[in-house]
Scaffold this motif. Structure first.
Motif, PDB file in Angstrom:
ATOM      1  N   HIS A   1       0.842  -1.198   0.000  1.00  0.00           N
ATOM      2  CA  HIS A   1       0.000   0.000   0.000  1.00  0.00           C
ATOM      3  C   HIS A   1       0.876   1.245   0.000  1.00  0.00           C
ATOM      4  O   HIS A   1       1.696   1.445   0.894  1.00  0.00           O
ATOM      5  N   ILE A   2       0.720   2.087  -1.036  1.00  0.00           N
ATOM      6  CA  ILE A   2       1.424   3.357  -1.170  1.00  0.00           C
ATOM      7  C   ILE A   2       0.392   4.410  -1.576  1.00  0.00           C
ATOM      8  O   ILE A   2      -0.757   4.061  -1.866  1.00  0.00           O
ATOM      9  N   PRO A   3       0.734   5.694  -1.592  1.00  0.00           N
ATOM     10  CA  PRO A   3      -0.261   6.728  -1.878  1.00  0.00           C
ATOM     11  C   PRO A   3      -1.034   6.539  -3.185  1.00  0.00           C
ATOM     12  O   PRO A   3      -2.196   6.951  -3.272  1.00  0.00           O
ATOM     13  N   SER A   4      -0.435   5.932  -4.194  1.00  0.00           N
ATOM     14  CA  SER A   4      -1.141   5.770  -5.466  1.00  0.00           C
ATOM     15  C   SER A   4      -2.077   4.571  -5.481  1.00  0.00           C
ATOM     16  O   SER A   4      -2.803   4.365  -6.466  1.00  0.00           O
ATOM     17  N   GLY A   5      -2.081   3.756  -4.430  1.00  0.00           N
ATOM     18  CA  GLY A   5      -3.015   2.640  -4.385  1.00  0.00           C
ATOM     19  C   GLY A   5      -2.420   1.401  -3.748  1.00  0.00           C
ATOM     20  O   GLY A   5      -1.317   1.422  -3.200  1.00  0.00           O
ATOM     21  N   SER A   6      -3.185   0.308  -3.838  1.00  0.00           N
ATOM     22  CA  SER A   6      -2.739  -0.986  -3.320  1.00  0.00           C
ATOM     23  C   SER A   6      -2.430  -1.909  -4.485  1.00  0.00           C
ATOM     24  O   SER A   6      -3.207  -1.976  -5.452  1.00  0.00           O
ATOM     25  N   TYR A   7      -1.323  -2.627  -4.401  1.00  0.00           N
ATOM     26  CA  TYR A   7      -0.854  -3.480  -5.486  1.00  0.00           C
ATOM     27  C   TYR A   7      -0.569  -4.872  -4.941  1.00  0.00           C
ATOM     28  O   TYR A   7      -0.073  -5.021  -3.818  1.00  0.00           O
TER      29      TYR A   7
ATOM     30  N   PHE B   1       2.466   4.952 -10.183  1.00  0.00           N
ATOM     31  CA  PHE B   1       3.326   4.612  -9.055  1.00  0.00           C
ATOM     32  C   PHE B   1       3.762   5.878  -8.350  1.00  0.00           C
ATOM     33  O   PHE B   1       4.498   6.697  -8.895  1.00  0.00           O
ATOM     34  N   VAL B   2       3.294   6.049  -7.113  1.00  0.00           N
ATOM     35  CA  VAL B   2       3.648   7.223  -6.312  1.00  0.00           C
ATOM     36  C   VAL B   2       3.925   6.764  -4.881  1.00  0.00           C
ATOM     37  O   VAL B   2       3.080   6.101  -4.266  1.00  0.00           O
ATOM     38  N   VAL B   3       5.091   7.082  -4.356  1.00  0.00           N
ATOM     39  CA  VAL B   3       5.414   6.774  -2.961  1.00  0.00           C
ATOM     40  C   VAL B   3       5.604   8.075  -2.193  1.00  0.00           C
ATOM     41  O   VAL B   3       5.763   9.151  -2.776  1.00  0.00           O
ATOM     42  N   GLU B   4       5.583   7.962  -0.867  1.00  0.00           N
ATOM     43  CA  GLU B   4       5.839   9.124  -0.039  1.00  0.00           C
ATOM     44  C   GLU B   4       7.249   9.645  -0.311  1.00  0.00           C
ATOM     45  O   GLU B   4       8.169   8.867  -0.547  1.00  0.00           O
ATOM     46  N   PRO B   5       7.463  10.958  -0.293  1.00  0.00           N
ATOM     47  CA  PRO B   5       8.798  11.508  -0.567  1.00  0.00           C
ATOM     48  C   PRO B   5       9.883  10.902   0.314  1.00  0.00           C
ATOM     49  O   PRO B   5      10.995  10.620  -0.156  1.00  0.00           O
ATOM     50  N   TRP B   6       9.594  10.675   1.607  1.00  0.00           N
ATOM     51  CA  TRP B   6      10.616  10.132   2.504  1.00  0.00           C
ATOM     52  C   TRP B   6      10.941   8.682   2.172  1.00  0.00           C
ATOM     53  O   TRP B   6      12.034   8.202   2.451  1.00  0.00           O
ATOM     54  N   ARG B   7       9.988   7.960   1.531  1.00  0.00           N
ATOM     55  CA  ARG B   7      10.219   6.555   1.224  1.00  0.00           C
ATOM     56  C   ARG B   7      10.886   6.358  -0.142  1.00  0.00           C
ATOM     57  O   ARG B   7      11.385   5.273  -0.459  1.00  0.00           O
ATOM     58  N   ALA B   8      10.900   7.408  -0.953  1.00  0.00           N
ATOM     59  CA  ALA B   8      11.439   7.291  -2.316  1.00  0.00           C
ATOM     60  C   ALA B   8      12.915   6.902  -2.326  1.00  0.00           C
ATOM     61  O   ALA B   8      13.404   6.325  -3.298  1.00  0.00           O
ATOM     62  N   VAL B   9      13.659   7.201  -1.262  1.00  0.00           N
ATOM     63  CA  VAL B   9      15.081   6.834  -1.220  1.00  0.00           C
ATOM     64  C   VAL B   9      15.256   5.332  -1.008  1.00  0.00           C
ATOM     65  O   VAL B   9      16.335   4.790  -1.260  1.00  0.00           O
ATOM     66  N   TYR B  10      14.198   4.650  -0.545  1.00  0.00           N
ATOM     67  CA  TYR B  10      14.289   3.219  -0.288  1.00  0.00           C
ATOM     68  C   TYR B  10      13.637   2.382  -1.393  1.00  0.00           C
ATOM     69  O   TYR B  10      14.021   1.233  -1.596  1.00  0.00           O
ATOM     70  N   LEU B  11      12.667   2.946  -2.093  1.00  0.00           N
ATOM     71  CA  LEU B  11      11.858   2.175  -3.032  1.00  0.00           C
ATOM     72  C   LEU B  11      11.581   2.998  -4.278  1.00  0.00           C
ATOM     73  O   LEU B  11      11.036   4.106  -4.192  1.00  0.00           O
ATOM     74  N   GLN B  12      11.958   2.479  -5.435  1.00  0.00           N
ATOM     75  CA  GLN B  12      11.740   3.192  -6.688  1.00  0.00           C
ATOM     76  C   GLN B  12      11.691   2.209  -7.847  1.00  0.00           C
ATOM     77  O   GLN B  12      12.175   1.077  -7.735  1.00  0.00           O
ATOM     78  N   PRO B  13      11.087   2.620  -8.980  1.00  0.00           N
ATOM     79  CA  PRO B  13      11.038   1.715 -10.133  1.00  0.00           C
ATOM     80  C   PRO B  13      12.426   1.329 -10.606  1.00  0.00           C
ATOM     81  O   PRO B  13      13.361   2.123 -10.559  1.00  0.00           O
TER      82      PRO B  13
END
Length: 324
Positions: free
Chosen positions: A70-76, A112-124
């Motif tokens: 679950h991330i801001p753009s939805g559940s996958y 695909f959108v994640v929280e800004p603070w989480r983007a350093v850990y998880l990205q395409p």
């Protein structure tokens, strides 16, 4: 045995008992490792509070044997987690593929959108291509780049919109081209994840999207052989390197402090900021209890009387003179 020697012996025994209690507390690795369906959930991911790395907290959920992210753009739905290559594969039911175009005027799904603070850990993953469908001319993709073709790439990791147009899903959709002007956007715009901050379909004013990736050394021959889905890469900060291995090698379980989000090594009834062989200032649990216990033992020793140190480590008898 005189009273001083008797008290010294009691003090030594109780002190070593306390130290043994703290240093021998261990929990098995399975305390934080878990399963959902046929998928293993292990560090840095977790399903339980306090387990895993803080950068991946409140991210995965197991619902009826199905693992969801679950991330801001939805559940996958999570299809696979590759711990060796730090990859995770997701399925978005609102995504188009080679056989079905899922488009609507307001867009369905949000990319695909994640929280800004989480983007350093998880990205395409860098081998992931996003193909944005039916984006309006007023989309931020095309503003500021008139006739320069900068946002839409002709080729990303060996894949392109011109290839995607060959899919059966486009049969009967009319003339298609990747060329565009500011007032004539293409039906498909291929972008690298790094080209925009996030693949937010609503913000980009698109009707839908498709995502494909290839991790094989040889590129697939055509869009029918592409793997459709979201391929993500996960990583940890450099200062975390080696922490979990050191923790596990001493019988601990890797986790994080739920208040400070710092790394901790879970060692049964106490936690450490390094590993389970470390005691003293690194022990975050029972530290106050141990300090109070030692203080009471010191008090017992100073009184030099027959005080009884009970389970609460308090001297129940008042001090009295000792005759030698």
């Amino acid at each position: 045995m005189n009273m001083i020697h008797h008290l010294s012996l009691i003090t030594i025994i109780l002190f070593h008992t306390a130290i043994f209690r703290l240093t021998s507390a261990r929990v098995p690795l399975t305390a934080c490792r878990s399963y959902c369906g046929n998928l293993t959930i292990d560090y840095p991911f977790a399903l339980r509070q306090g387990c895993g790395h803080a950068g991946f907290r409140d991210l995965l959920f197991c619902v009826n044997g199905i693992l969801l992210m679950h991330i801001p753009s939805g559940s996958y739905r999570v299809l696979d987690i590759d711990y060796a290559y730090h990859g995770i594969t997701l399925h978005d039911p609102a995504m188009s593929d080679c056989y079905t175009l899922d488009r609507s005027p307001k867009g369905r799904g949000n990319g695909f959108v994640v929280e800004p603070w989480r983007a350093v850990y998880l990205q395409p993953d860098r081998d992931n291509i996003f193909m944005l469908l039916g984006c309006r001319s007023g989309s931020p993709l095309f503003q500021g780049f008139p006739n320069k073709h900068l946002p839409c790439r002709s080729n990303v990791s060996g894949m392109s919109c011109d290839d995607y147009y060959r899919c059966p899903a486009w049969d009967g959709a009319g003339i298609r081209s990747s060329a565009y002007g500011n007032s004539n956007p293409p039906e498909c715009c291929a972008v690298e994840p790094a080209a925009v901050r996030s693949i937010n379909i609503s913000h980009l004013q698109c009707e839908g999207y498709s995502s494909a990736y290839s991790v094989a050394p040889l590129r697939p021959p055509g869009p029918g052989a592409w793997t459709y889905g979201l391929r993500l890469s996960f990583s940890l900060p450099e200062n975390n390197e080696g922490f979990c291995g050191a923790c596990r090698s001493t019988g601990g379980v890797c986790g994080h402090d739920q208040d400070t989000h710092d790394d901790i090594c879970i060692c049964g009834e106490w936690n450490s900021t390094s590993n389970c062989d470390s005691l003293g200032i690194t022990a975050t649990a029972h530290r106050t209890e141990l300090s109070g216990f030692l203080a009471n033992l010191a008090a017992c020793g100073l009184f030099l009387g027959p005080c009884s140190c009970v389970a609460r480590h308090a001297c129940s008898a008042p001090p009295r003179a000792v005759r030698f």
